[in-house]
Write a protein that holds these residues in place. Structure first.
Motif, PDB file in Angstrom:
ATOM      1  N   TYR A   1      56.627  10.335  31.442  1.00 55.91           N
ATOM      2  CA  TYR A   1      55.512  12.214  30.915  1.00 55.91           C
ATOM      3  C   TYR A   1      55.595  13.219  31.594  1.00 55.91           C
ATOM      4  O   TYR A   1      55.389  13.001  33.158  1.00 55.91           O
ATOM      5  N   LYS A   2      56.365  14.069  30.932  1.00 53.44           N
ATOM      6  CA  LYS A   2      56.630  15.617  31.379  1.00 53.44           C
ATOM      7  C   LYS A   2      54.596  16.283  30.950  1.00 53.44           C
ATOM      8  O   LYS A   2      53.999  15.104  29.497  1.00 53.44           O
TER       9      LYS A   2
ATOM     10  N   VAL B   1      60.672  17.049  40.191  1.00 56.77           N
ATOM     11  CA  VAL B   1      59.103  16.280  40.519  1.00 56.77           C
ATOM     12  C   VAL B   1      57.610  17.089  39.898  1.00 56.77           C
ATOM     13  O   VAL B   1      56.682  16.367  38.800  1.00 56.77           O
ATOM     14  N   GLU B   2      57.798  18.690  39.908  1.00 59.23           N
ATOM     15  CA  GLU B   2      56.492  19.022  39.758  1.00 59.23           C
ATOM     16  C   GLU B   2      56.654  19.563  38.012  1.00 59.23           C
ATOM     17  O   GLU B   2      55.157  20.084  37.261  1.00 59.23           O
ATOM     18  N   GLN B   3      57.637  18.643  36.740  1.00 60.01           N
ATOM     19  CA  GLN B   3      57.539  18.864  35.892  1.00 60.01           C
ATOM     20  C   GLN B   3      56.470  17.383  34.953  1.00 60.01           C
ATOM     21  O   GLN B   3      56.471  17.738  34.122  1.00 60.01           O
ATOM     22  N   PHE B   4      56.014  16.629  35.842  1.00 56.09           N
ATOM     23  CA  PHE B   4      55.907  14.991  35.319  1.00 56.09           C
ATOM     24  C   PHE B   4      54.743  15.117  35.538  1.00 56.09           C
ATOM     25  O   PHE B   4      53.968  16.221  36.952  1.00 56.09           O
TER      26      PHE B   4
ATOM     27  N   SER C   1      61.287  15.221  26.752  1.00 54.15           N
ATOM     28  CA  SER C   1      60.644  15.042  26.215  1.00 54.15           C
ATOM     29  C   SER C   1      60.415  16.035  24.621  1.00 54.15           C
ATOM     30  O   SER C   1      59.683  15.763  24.145  1.00 54.15           O
ATOM     31  N   ASP C   2      61.229  16.645  24.732  1.00 54.07           N
ATOM     32  CA  ASP C   2      61.323  17.290  23.395  1.00 54.07           C
ATOM     33  C   ASP C   2      62.412  16.287  22.415  1.00 54.07           C
ATOM     34  O   ASP C   2      62.661  17.362  21.289  1.00 54.07           O
TER      35      ASP C   2
ATOM     36  N   TRP D   1      72.617  14.168  36.628  1.00 59.65           N
ATOM     37  CA  TRP D   1      71.729  15.710  35.527  1.00 59.65           C
ATOM     38  C   TRP D   1      71.118  15.265  35.684  1.00 59.65           C
ATOM     39  O   TRP D   1      69.999  16.529  35.246  1.00 59.65           O
ATOM     40  N   ILE D   2      69.568  14.162  35.484  1.00 62.66           N
ATOM     41  CA  ILE D   2      68.133  14.537  35.892  1.00 62.66           C
ATOM     42  C   ILE D   2      67.652  15.143  37.530  1.00 62.66           C
ATOM     43  O   ILE D   2      67.118  16.273  37.457  1.00 62.66           O
TER      44      ILE D   2
END
Length: 80
Positions: free
Chosen positions: A6-7, A53-56, A30-31, A46-47
């Motif tokens: 989860y973001k 890491v800060e997005q999660f 997530s969208d 792509w990832i």
């Protein structure tokens, strides 16, 4: 390998699938937008370009995903 994480800004999980048996390599953000790839190495690239890491919500989930992807990349040669 199927992975969900989860973001911080997302209502829905980000899903990653790397399935050599069925040749399925996908990412859903997530969208709910998604990408389809031809290999695990394309998924990993792509990832690395689109997520950090800060997005999660749980950074360890991101690190676990990247570790599993690295292991999958080592197996990729078997399927080529």
């Amino acid at each position: 390998m199927e992975y969900s994480l989860y973001k911080k800004d997302g209502k829905f999980p980000c899903d990653v699938t790397v399935d050599y048996d069925n040749m399925v390599f996908t990412v859903r953000d997530s969208d709910t937008t998604g990408e389809v790839f031809n290999s695990a190495s394309e998924v990993a690239e792509w990832i690395k370009q689109h997520w950090s890491v800060e997005q999660f919500q749980r950074p360890d989930d991101y690190y676990d995903l990247m570790k599993h992807l690295e292991n999958s990349l080592q197996d990729e040669d078997k399927y080529e």
